[in-house]
Design a protein around this motif. Structure first.
Motif, PDB file in Angstrom:
ATOM      1  N   VAL A   1       3.818   3.655   8.537  1.00 16.52           N
ATOM      2  CA  VAL A   1       3.274   4.614   7.571  1.00 16.52           C
ATOM      3  C   VAL A   1       4.370   5.121   6.650  1.00 16.52           C
ATOM      4  N   ASP A   2       5.518   5.429   7.220  1.00 13.93           N
ATOM      5  CA  ASP A   2       6.595   5.948   6.383  1.00 13.93           C
ATOM      6  C   ASP A   2       7.122   4.872   5.438  1.00 13.93           C
ATOM      7  N   ARG A   3       7.153   3.632   5.897  1.00 13.55           N
ATOM      8  CA  ARG A   3       7.620   2.540   5.034  1.00 13.55           C
ATOM      9  C   ARG A   3       6.722   2.414   3.802  1.00 13.55           C
ATOM     10  N   VAL A   4       5.415   2.380   4.002  1.00 12.76           N
ATOM     11  CA  VAL A   4       4.527   2.173   2.858  1.00 12.76           C
ATOM     12  C   VAL A   4       4.489   3.388   1.937  1.00 12.76           C
ATOM     13  N   HIS A   5       4.792   4.573   2.477  1.00 11.53           N
ATOM     14  CA  HIS A   5       4.890   5.746   1.610  1.00 11.53           C
ATOM     15  C   HIS A   5       6.108   5.664   0.695  1.00 11.53           C
ATOM     16  N   GLY A   6       7.037   4.806   1.026  1.00 13.92           N
ATOM     17  CA  GLY A   6       8.212   4.633   0.179  1.00 13.92           C
ATOM     18  C   GLY A   6       7.982   3.694  -0.984  1.00 13.92           C
ATOM     19  N   GLU A   7       6.801   3.066  -1.041  1.00 15.55           N
ATOM     20  CA  GLU A   7       6.468   2.180  -2.151  1.00 15.55           C
ATOM     21  C   GLU A   7       6.010   2.998  -3.357  1.00 15.55           C
ATOM     22  N   ASP A   8       6.004   2.366  -4.509  1.00 15.98           N
ATOM     23  CA  ASP A   8       5.361   2.950  -5.698  1.00 15.98           C
ATOM     24  C   ASP A   8       5.995   4.265  -6.132  1.00 15.98           C
ATOM     25  N   LYS A   9       7.303   4.427  -5.894  1.00  9.50           N
ATOM     26  CA  LYS A   9       7.947   5.694  -6.239  1.00  9.50           C
ATOM     27  C   LYS A   9       8.231   5.832  -7.732  1.00  9.50           C
ATOM     28  N   ASN A  10       8.729   4.787  -8.329  1.00  9.42           N
ATOM     29  CA  ASN A  10       9.260   4.911  -9.689  1.00  9.42           C
ATOM     30  C   ASN A  10       8.562   3.980 -10.674  1.00  9.42           C
ATOM     31  N   LEU A  11       7.281   3.691 -10.422  1.00 12.05           N
ATOM     32  CA  LEU A  11       6.571   2.780 -11.316  1.00 12.05           C
ATOM     33  C   LEU A  11       6.169   3.453 -12.614  1.00 12.05           C
ATOM     34  N   THR A  12       6.044   4.768 -12.607  1.00 14.21           N
ATOM     35  CA  THR A  12       5.587   5.503 -13.780  1.00 14.21           C
ATOM     36  C   THR A  12       6.517   6.683 -14.045  1.00 14.21           C
ATOM     37  N   PRO A  13       6.924   6.909 -15.309  1.00 14.92           N
ATOM     38  CA  PRO A  13       7.741   8.097 -15.602  1.00 14.92           C
ATOM     39  C   PRO A  13       7.018   9.373 -15.199  1.00 14.92           C
ATOM     40  N   VAL A  14       7.752  10.325 -14.671  1.00 14.59           N
ATOM     41  CA  VAL A  14       7.148  11.586 -14.229  1.00 14.59           C
ATOM     42  C   VAL A  14       6.853  12.454 -15.439  1.00 14.59           C
ATOM     43  N   PRO A  15       5.579  12.821 -15.677  1.00  8.09           N
ATOM     44  CA  PRO A  15       5.241  13.663 -16.830  1.00  8.09           C
ATOM     45  C   PRO A  15       5.733  15.088 -16.632  1.00  8.09           C
ATOM     46  N   ALA A  16       5.748  15.842 -17.730  1.00  8.68           N
ATOM     47  CA  ALA A  16       6.294  17.198 -17.676  1.00  8.68           C
ATOM     48  C   ALA A  16       5.268  18.232 -17.223  1.00  8.68           C
ATOM     49  N   ASP A  17       3.992  18.091 -17.612  1.00  9.26           N
ATOM     50  CA  ASP A  17       3.020  19.139 -17.308  1.00  9.26           C
ATOM     51  C   ASP A  17       2.473  18.970 -15.893  1.00  9.26           C
ATOM     52  N   TRP A  18       2.102  20.087 -15.286  1.00 18.94           N
ATOM     53  CA  TRP A  18       1.741  20.102 -13.873  1.00 18.94           C
ATOM     54  C   TRP A  18       0.464  19.305 -13.593  1.00 18.94           C
ATOM     55  N   ARG A  19      -0.501  19.344 -14.515  1.00 22.89           N
ATOM     56  CA  ARG A  19      -1.747  18.615 -14.277  1.00 22.89           C
ATOM     57  C   ARG A  19      -1.497  17.108 -14.207  1.00 22.89           C
ATOM     58  N   SER A  20      -0.738  16.606 -15.156  1.00 24.96           N
ATOM     59  CA  SER A  20      -0.461  15.165 -15.171  1.00 24.96           C
ATOM     60  C   SER A  20       0.354  14.748 -13.963  1.00 24.96           C
ATOM     61  N   ARG A  21       1.226  15.631 -13.511  1.00 24.51           N
ATOM     62  CA  ARG A  21       2.037  15.307 -12.340  1.00 24.51           C
ATOM     63  C   ARG A  21       1.175  15.242 -11.084  1.00 24.51           C
ATOM     64  N   LEU A  22       0.209  16.139 -10.961  1.00 25.51           N
ATOM     65  CA  LEU A  22      -0.695  16.088  -9.804  1.00 25.51           C
ATOM     66  C   LEU A  22      -1.628  14.883  -9.896  1.00 25.51           C
TER      67      LEU A  22
ATOM     68  N   TYR B   1      -3.721   3.766  -0.384  1.00 25.14           N
ATOM     69  CA  TYR B   1      -4.868   3.427   0.451  1.00 25.14           C
ATOM     70  C   TYR B   1      -5.522   2.122   0.014  1.00 25.14           C
ATOM     71  N   SER B   2      -5.434   1.805  -1.276  1.00 23.60           N
ATOM     72  CA  SER B   2      -6.005   0.552  -1.761  1.00 23.60           C
ATOM     73  C   SER B   2      -5.215  -0.644  -1.247  1.00 23.60           C
ATOM     74  N   ARG B   3      -3.888  -0.505  -1.176  1.00 19.39           N
ATOM     75  CA  ARG B   3      -3.045  -1.600  -0.671  1.00 19.39           C
ATOM     76  C   ARG B   3      -3.069  -1.677   0.843  1.00 19.39           C
ATOM     77  N   HIS B   4      -3.116  -0.506   1.483  1.00 20.36           N
ATOM     78  CA  HIS B   4      -3.014  -0.433   2.941  1.00 20.36           C
ATOM     79  C   HIS B   4      -4.123   0.477   3.482  1.00 20.36           C
ATOM     80  N   PRO B   5      -5.364  -0.010   3.553  1.00 18.27           N
ATOM     81  CA  PRO B   5      -6.492   0.844   3.968  1.00 18.27           C
ATOM     82  C   PRO B   5      -6.299   1.500   5.333  1.00 18.27           C
ATOM     83  N   TRP B   6      -5.578   0.861   6.232  1.00 20.39           N
ATOM     84  CA  TRP B   6      -5.377   1.372   7.585  1.00 20.39           C
ATOM     85  C   TRP B   6      -4.619   2.693   7.605  1.00 20.39           C
ATOM     86  N   VAL B   7      -3.843   2.963   6.556  1.00 21.11           N
ATOM     87  CA  VAL B   7      -3.031   4.190   6.527  1.00 21.11           C
ATOM     88  C   VAL B   7      -3.919   5.427   6.576  1.00 21.11           C
TER      89      VAL B   7
END
Length: 241
Positions: free
Chosen positions: A51-72, A83-89
């Motif tokens: 679980v921890d390994r797969v949570h480390g994926e997809d970290k930096n694929l998209t620039p982090v936006p500045a406003d809080w709504r877009s970040r959430l 969950y789409s890549r690893h449904p078992w998680v």
């Protein structure tokens, strides 16, 4: 260790978490089962590492936006992709006692950080984060259940709906369900799971925005009241003289 965890992820991805065992991992690696225990103490410990390994994926694929709504929204998108890549998680993480590895905690920290500077205390920031994640997990539960049903029965959701349509139409023709009848007339416009997810996420964030605005207004009113009270109790130096 890396190969053990990676093999466990491959098994869970392709066949489901219920097929995972230390023996199965050892067989895939071509080693004895007992040799795995030098690196991982149990199946549960292995799952936590997975679980921890797969949570480390997809970290930096998209620039982090500045406003809080877009970040959430970005945080929700990352979780949805996970969950789409690893449904078992989903069945491991959506519990009151989830794995707490560094990558899992980093995701939570990142999501809470989206609300930093908005005047919310850590508890409120955590609650908002949980609410967003709960929306994603609810949609993911539907998606995973859909995949599982298709795998088990060989019948797609579209095929299932088509088979149920004659019976449903007969029931609705009674006139007792006007709202559902209207919906059936526009069935092609009914949202898919992805569309429903983003609709619900954005409406949730609308509510959070109102909550933040109301708290800001309350704090301003309190500050005004404190200033007014303080001014009313200042000594009159002219009278003292």
């Amino acid at each position: 260790m890396e190969r053990i965890v990676g093999t466990g992820i491959e098994i869970a991805d392709t066949e489901g978490l219920e097929t995972l065992s230390m023996r199965r991992v050892a067989t895939e690696l071509g080693v004895g089962t007992m040799s795995l225990y030098r690196y991982v103490t149990s199946k549960d410990a292995l799952i936590e590492l997975m679980v921890d390994r797969v949570h480390g994926e997809d970290k930096n694929l998209t620039p982090v936006p500045a406003d809080w709504r877009s970040r959430l929204e970005l945080s929700a998108l990352r979780e949805w992709r996970l969950y789409s890549r690893h449904p078992w998680v989903l069945q491991v993480i959506a519990t009151p006692q989830p794995p707490l590895g560094p990558n899992v905690l980093a995701d939570l920290e990142r999501a809470m950080g989206a609300l930093d500077g908005l005047g919310l205390d850590p508890v409120m920031m955590h609650w908002v984060t949980i609410a967003v994640s709960a929306q994603v997990q609810g949609a993911a539960l539907l998606r995973v259940s859909e995949w599982e049903a298709e795998r088990r029965t060989g019948v797609t959701t579209r095929q299932w709906r088509a088979a149920k349509m004659p019976m449903l139409s007969e029931i609705l023709e009674s006139g007792h369900f006007p709202m559902l009848s209207s919906l059936l007339e526009r069935q092609e416009e009914v949202a898919h799971i992805d569309e429903w997810l983003w609709f619900s996420i954005r409406r949730l964030l609308d509510g959070v925005a109102v909550f933040i605005e109301e708290r800001d207004a309350e704090e301003r009113d309190v500050e005004k009241g404190e200033k007014a009270g303080s001014a009313g109790h200042e000594p009159d130096l002219r009278k003292a003289l």
